[in-house]
Design a protein around this motif. Sequence first.
Motif, PDB file in Angstrom:
ATOM      1  N   LYS A  38     -64.267  25.113  79.693  1.00 36.22           N
ATOM      2  CA  LYS A  38     -64.560  24.101  78.674  1.00 36.22           C
ATOM      3  C   LYS A  38     -63.411  23.936  77.684  1.00 36.22           C
ATOM      4  CE  LYS A  38     -68.718  23.410  80.266  1.00 36.22           C
ATOM      5  NZ  LYS A  38     -69.085  22.134  80.915  1.00 36.22           N
ATOM      6  N   LYS A  39     -62.221  24.372  78.079  1.00 32.07           N
ATOM      7  CA  LYS A  39     -61.004  24.220  77.262  1.00 32.07           C
ATOM      8  C   LYS A  39     -61.023  25.073  75.997  1.00 32.07           C
ATOM      9  CE  LYS A  39     -59.754  21.143  80.241  1.00 32.07           C
ATOM     10  NZ  LYS A  39     -58.757  21.488  81.294  1.00 32.07           N
ATOM     11  N   ILE A  40     -61.790  26.150  76.010  1.00 30.15           N
ATOM     12  CA  ILE A  40     -61.791  27.084  74.880  1.00 30.15           C
ATOM     13  C   ILE A  40     -60.872  28.255  75.233  1.00 30.15           C
ATOM     14  CG2 ILE A  40     -63.204  28.647  73.485  1.00 30.15           C
ATOM     15  CD1 ILE A  40     -65.542  26.800  73.889  1.00 30.15           C
ATOM     16  N   PRO A  41     -59.933  28.650  74.376  1.00 30.57           N
ATOM     17  CA  PRO A  41     -59.046  29.775  74.686  1.00 30.57           C
ATOM     18  C   PRO A  41     -59.835  31.050  74.979  1.00 30.57           C
ATOM     19  CG  PRO A  41     -58.258  28.583  72.756  1.00 30.57           C
ATOM     20  CD  PRO A  41     -59.614  28.032  73.075  1.00 30.57           C
ATOM     21  N   ARG A  42     -59.251  31.898  75.818  1.00 31.56           N
ATOM     22  CA  ARG A  42     -59.961  33.128  76.211  1.00 31.56           C
ATOM     23  C   ARG A  42     -60.242  34.013  75.005  1.00 31.56           C
ATOM     24  NH1 ARG A  42     -61.188  35.819  80.805  1.00 31.56           N
ATOM     25  NH2 ARG A  42     -61.481  38.076  80.602  1.00 31.56           N
ATOM     26  N   ALA A  43     -59.314  34.095  74.069  1.00 36.57           N
ATOM     27  CA  ALA A  43     -59.543  34.927  72.878  1.00 36.57           C
ATOM     28  C   ALA A  43     -60.742  34.427  72.086  1.00 36.57           C
ATOM     29  CB  ALA A  43     -58.290  34.940  72.005  1.00 36.57           C
ATOM     30  N   ALA A  44     -60.833  33.108  71.910  1.00 35.72           N
ATOM     31  CA  ALA A  44     -61.981  32.553  71.183  1.00 35.72           C
ATOM     32  C   ALA A  44     -63.275  32.756  71.962  1.00 35.72           C
ATOM     33  CB  ALA A  44     -61.758  31.061  70.918  1.00 35.72           C
ATOM     34  N   GLY A  45     -63.204  32.615  73.286  1.00 37.50           N
ATOM     35  CA  GLY A  45     -64.397  32.863  74.098  1.00 37.50           C
ATOM     36  C   GLY A  45     -64.874  34.295  74.011  1.00 37.50           C
ATOM     37  N   ILE A  46     -63.926  35.249  73.966  1.00 35.93           N
ATOM     38  CA  ILE A  46     -64.300  36.655  73.831  1.00 35.93           C
ATOM     39  C   ILE A  46     -64.979  36.899  72.491  1.00 35.93           C
ATOM     40  CG2 ILE A  46     -63.342  38.979  73.581  1.00 35.93           C
ATOM     41  CD1 ILE A  46     -61.209  38.183  75.617  1.00 35.93           C
ATOM     42  N   VAL A  47     -64.420  36.327  71.428  1.00 31.03           N
ATOM     43  CA  VAL A  47     -65.018  36.493  70.092  1.00 31.03           C
ATOM     44  C   VAL A  47     -66.423  35.904  70.060  1.00 31.03           C
ATOM     45  CG1 VAL A  47     -64.811  35.851  67.674  1.00 31.03           C
ATOM     46  CG2 VAL A  47     -62.789  36.591  68.941  1.00 31.03           C
ATOM     47  N   ILE A  48     -66.608  34.728  70.644  1.00 29.93           N
ATOM     48  CA  ILE A  48     -67.926  34.088  70.644  1.00 29.93           C
ATOM     49  C   ILE A  48     -68.935  34.927  71.426  1.00 29.93           C
ATOM     50  CG2 ILE A  48     -69.209  32.072  71.447  1.00 29.93           C
ATOM     51  CD1 ILE A  48     -66.693  30.405  70.905  1.00 29.93           C
ATOM     52  N   SER A  49     -68.543  35.402  72.604  1.00 29.85           N
ATOM     53  CA  SER A  49     -69.468  36.167  73.452  1.00 29.85           C
ATOM     54  C   SER A  49     -69.859  37.483  72.801  1.00 29.85           C
ATOM     55  CB  SER A  49     -68.821  36.426  74.818  1.00 29.85           C
ATOM     56  OG  SER A  49     -68.436  35.222  75.439  1.00 29.85           O
ATOM     57  N   VAL A  50     -68.871  38.236  72.348  1.00 32.44           N
ATOM     58  CA  VAL A  50     -69.161  39.542  71.751  1.00 32.44           C
ATOM     59  C   VAL A  50     -69.911  39.379  70.429  1.00 32.44           C
ATOM     60  CG1 VAL A  50     -68.127  41.655  70.861  1.00 32.44           C
ATOM     61  CG2 VAL A  50     -67.194  40.594  72.905  1.00 32.44           C
ATOM     62  N   SER A  51     -69.583  38.350  69.649  1.00 31.48           N
ATOM     63  CA  SER A  51     -70.299  38.126  68.384  1.00 31.48           C
ATOM     64  C   SER A  51     -71.762  37.804  68.643  1.00 31.48           C
ATOM     65  CB  SER A  51     -69.635  36.990  67.611  1.00 31.48           C
ATOM     66  OG  SER A  51     -68.296  37.303  67.299  1.00 31.48           O
ATOM     67  N   THR A  52     -72.034  37.006  69.672  1.00 31.80           N
ATOM     68  CA  THR A  52     -73.418  36.698  70.010  1.00 31.80           C
ATOM     69  C   THR A  52     -74.181  37.950  70.417  1.00 31.80           C
ATOM     70  OG1 THR A  52     -72.731  34.500  70.768  1.00 31.80           O
ATOM     71  CG2 THR A  52     -74.898  35.273  71.472  1.00 31.80           C
ATOM     72  N   LEU A  53     -73.536  38.804  71.229  1.00 29.01           N
ATOM     73  CA  LEU A  53     -74.175  40.056  71.628  1.00 29.01           C
ATOM     74  C   LEU A  53     -74.414  40.961  70.425  1.00 29.01           C
ATOM     75  CD1 LEU A  53     -75.119  41.996  73.878  1.00 29.01           C
ATOM     76  CD2 LEU A  53     -72.757  42.787  74.054  1.00 29.01           C
ATOM     77  N   ALA A  54     -73.425  41.065  69.550  1.00 33.36           N
ATOM     78  CA  ALA A  54     -73.583  41.924  68.369  1.00 33.36           C
ATOM     79  C   ALA A  54     -74.665  41.397  67.436  1.00 33.36           C
ATOM     80  CB  ALA A  54     -72.248  42.031  67.624  1.00 33.36           C
ATOM     81  N   LEU A  55     -74.750  40.085  67.290  1.00 32.41           N
ATOM     82  CA  LEU A  55     -75.796  39.509  66.443  1.00 32.41           C
ATOM     83  C   LEU A  55     -77.182  39.777  67.020  1.00 32.41           C
ATOM     84  CD1 LEU A  55     -74.241  36.073  65.395  1.00 32.41           C
ATOM     85  CD2 LEU A  55     -74.620  38.084  63.961  1.00 32.41           C
ATOM     86  N   GLY A  56     -77.311  39.729  68.353  1.00 25.06           N
ATOM     87  CA  GLY A  56     -78.597  40.041  68.965  1.00 25.06           C
ATOM     88  C   GLY A  56     -79.017  41.479  68.705  1.00 25.06           C
ATOM     89  N   VAL A  57     -78.063  42.422  68.867  1.00 25.20           N
ATOM     90  CA  VAL A  57     -78.375  43.835  68.598  1.00 25.20           C
ATOM     91  C   VAL A  57     -78.698  44.045  67.122  1.00 25.20           C
ATOM     92  CG1 VAL A  57     -77.446  46.171  68.668  1.00 25.20           C
ATOM     93  CG2 VAL A  57     -76.967  44.589  70.538  1.00 25.20           C
ATOM     94  N   ALA A  58     -77.930  43.391  66.240  1.00 25.88           N
ATOM     95  CA  ALA A  58     -78.194  43.530  64.809  1.00 25.88           C
ATOM     96  C   ALA A  58     -79.555  42.949  64.439  1.00 25.88           C
ATOM     97  CB  ALA A  58     -77.092  42.830  64.015  1.00 25.88           C
ATOM     98  N   ALA A  59     -79.937  41.842  65.062  1.00 27.25           N
ATOM     99  CA  ALA A  59     -81.251  41.263  64.787  1.00 27.25           C
ATOM    100  C   ALA A  59     -82.369  42.203  65.217  1.00 27.25           C
ATOM    101  CB  ALA A  59     -81.382  39.920  65.505  1.00 27.25           C
ATOM    102  N   PHE A  60     -82.164  42.886  66.357  1.00 35.73           N
ATOM    103  CA  PHE A  60     -83.170  43.840  66.807  1.00 35.73           C
ATOM    104  C   PHE A  60     -83.363  44.959  65.797  1.00 35.73           C
ATOM    105  CE2 PHE A  60     -83.851  47.965  68.929  1.00 35.73           C
ATOM    106  CZ  PHE A  60     -85.151  47.769  69.368  1.00 35.73           C
ATOM    107  N   PHE A  61     -82.259  45.566  65.347  1.00 41.82           N
ATOM    108  CA  PHE A  61     -82.382  46.665  64.398  1.00 41.82           C
ATOM    109  C   PHE A  61     -82.850  46.165  63.027  1.00 41.82           C
ATOM    110  CE2 PHE A  61     -79.587  48.772  67.469  1.00 41.82           C
ATOM    111  CZ  PHE A  61     -80.251  49.974  67.607  1.00 41.82           C
ATOM    112  N   ALA A  62     -82.454  44.948  62.649  1.00 37.51           N
ATOM    113  CA  ALA A  62     -82.921  44.403  61.384  1.00 37.51           C
ATOM    114  C   ALA A  62     -84.429  44.175  61.391  1.00 37.51           C
ATOM    115  CB  ALA A  62     -82.198  43.091  61.082  1.00 37.51           C
ATOM    116  N   THR A  63     -84.979  43.918  62.570  1.00 36.88           N
ATOM    117  CA  THR A  63     -86.430  43.781  62.692  1.00 36.88           C
ATOM    118  C   THR A  63     -87.109  45.134  62.834  1.00 36.88           C
ATOM    119  OG1 THR A  63     -86.073  41.663  63.794  1.00 36.88           O
ATOM    120  CG2 THR A  63     -88.270  42.618  63.963  1.00 36.88           C
TER     121      THR A  63
END
Length: 388
Positions: A100-125
């Motif tokens: 989708k024309k997104i640089p690999r570095a930005a894609g890595i940040v987006i993917s890992v941030s989404t995963l980290a936010l999911g884990v943080a939401a679990f513990f926050a709940t």
Amino acid sequence: MAHRLRQPLPGAQPRLRFEMPPEQEADETTPETGARFGDPGPRMSAQHPLYVGFMGTVGVGVALLVYWIGSNTTQLILWIVAALFIALGLDPVVRWLERKKIPRAAGIVISVSTLALGVAAFFATLIPTIVQQVTQIVEEAPRWITEFVNSDFFRSIDNQYGVRERITQELEKFVNDPEAMGGIFGGVVGFGSTVANGLFGALIVLVLSLYFLAALPAMKKWGYRLAPRSRRSRVEALSEEITGSVGNYVIGQAVVALVNATFAFIVMTIIGVPFAVLLAFVVALLAFIPLVGGLIAGVIVTLIALTAGWQTAVAYAVCYFAYLQFEAYFISPRIMQKAVAVPGAVAVISVIAGGSLLGVLGALIAIPTAAAIMLLIKEIFIVRQDKH
């Protein structure tokens, strides 16, 4: 100004990087020029007694060294395996973002941030719910104890066996025993150490996942260069098939777990099961465990639903276990059609073996590992056997 900022500092030198030497074509060999450090001499005969004894001793020493390192770095190895498994699972998402024309570095940040936010939401709940329930128990505990002590049942037992006096003696003995008090303190410290180690391990896995995702193409290229040149294309094809199947399995299992947790949350909200959000996170985590994860999640939520009445528990059990059958025959086959195909018996055996060896992590990676082994057996061993 922007042009000047992009210019290197005066006197600055580029950082040295260790790079793989380029591949040489067969017709590029020029024996008359020689190598930079001279031509290598003839190898010692493999049948020479000195060579056999020395290499045998070195082999035994290396094997003992590897065993000692592995036995003393088990936790680190588990962290590396978990990070590599996460990286392979997120790599299809990163490659899709690259398309989708997104640089690999930005894609890595987006993917890992989404995963980290999911884990943080679990513990926050999870954490506020646990604190709330523990607080309620602490507040209600004195009233429960008073009601029990003043009940006719306790009075009759106390008159017959002297329970009150016995409890008072045991409490005084426990308070005056330094070893018992030290055991309580040690248990608290041990729990704190376990929590700290868990947070440190999660941080290490997250950092390693970032590095593995960023360096995954280079790691594959290095790995393929370790194979002989004549077999490199076949090794690359098999490796790409294995890593692709692992990534598709992780993504597919994540989608199945999300659908499972969403359905469970809707049912729990409708019929009034307590702590629906927290239990939905638990269902999502357990759904990652193949074959048995959904069953365990259904049993746990059904037992908790009993606190709201047996009718609520029965209603949830009927809806959820019916959904599991629908998922097994309609949802999972369509989502997992690009992932791995493992026979049911092999899947059950691999999950049990992986769980016994590595716990939850072993159960998660059991099916992709079994699929990789089956692919290697099919494409290497069986092909070789068919030629004889």
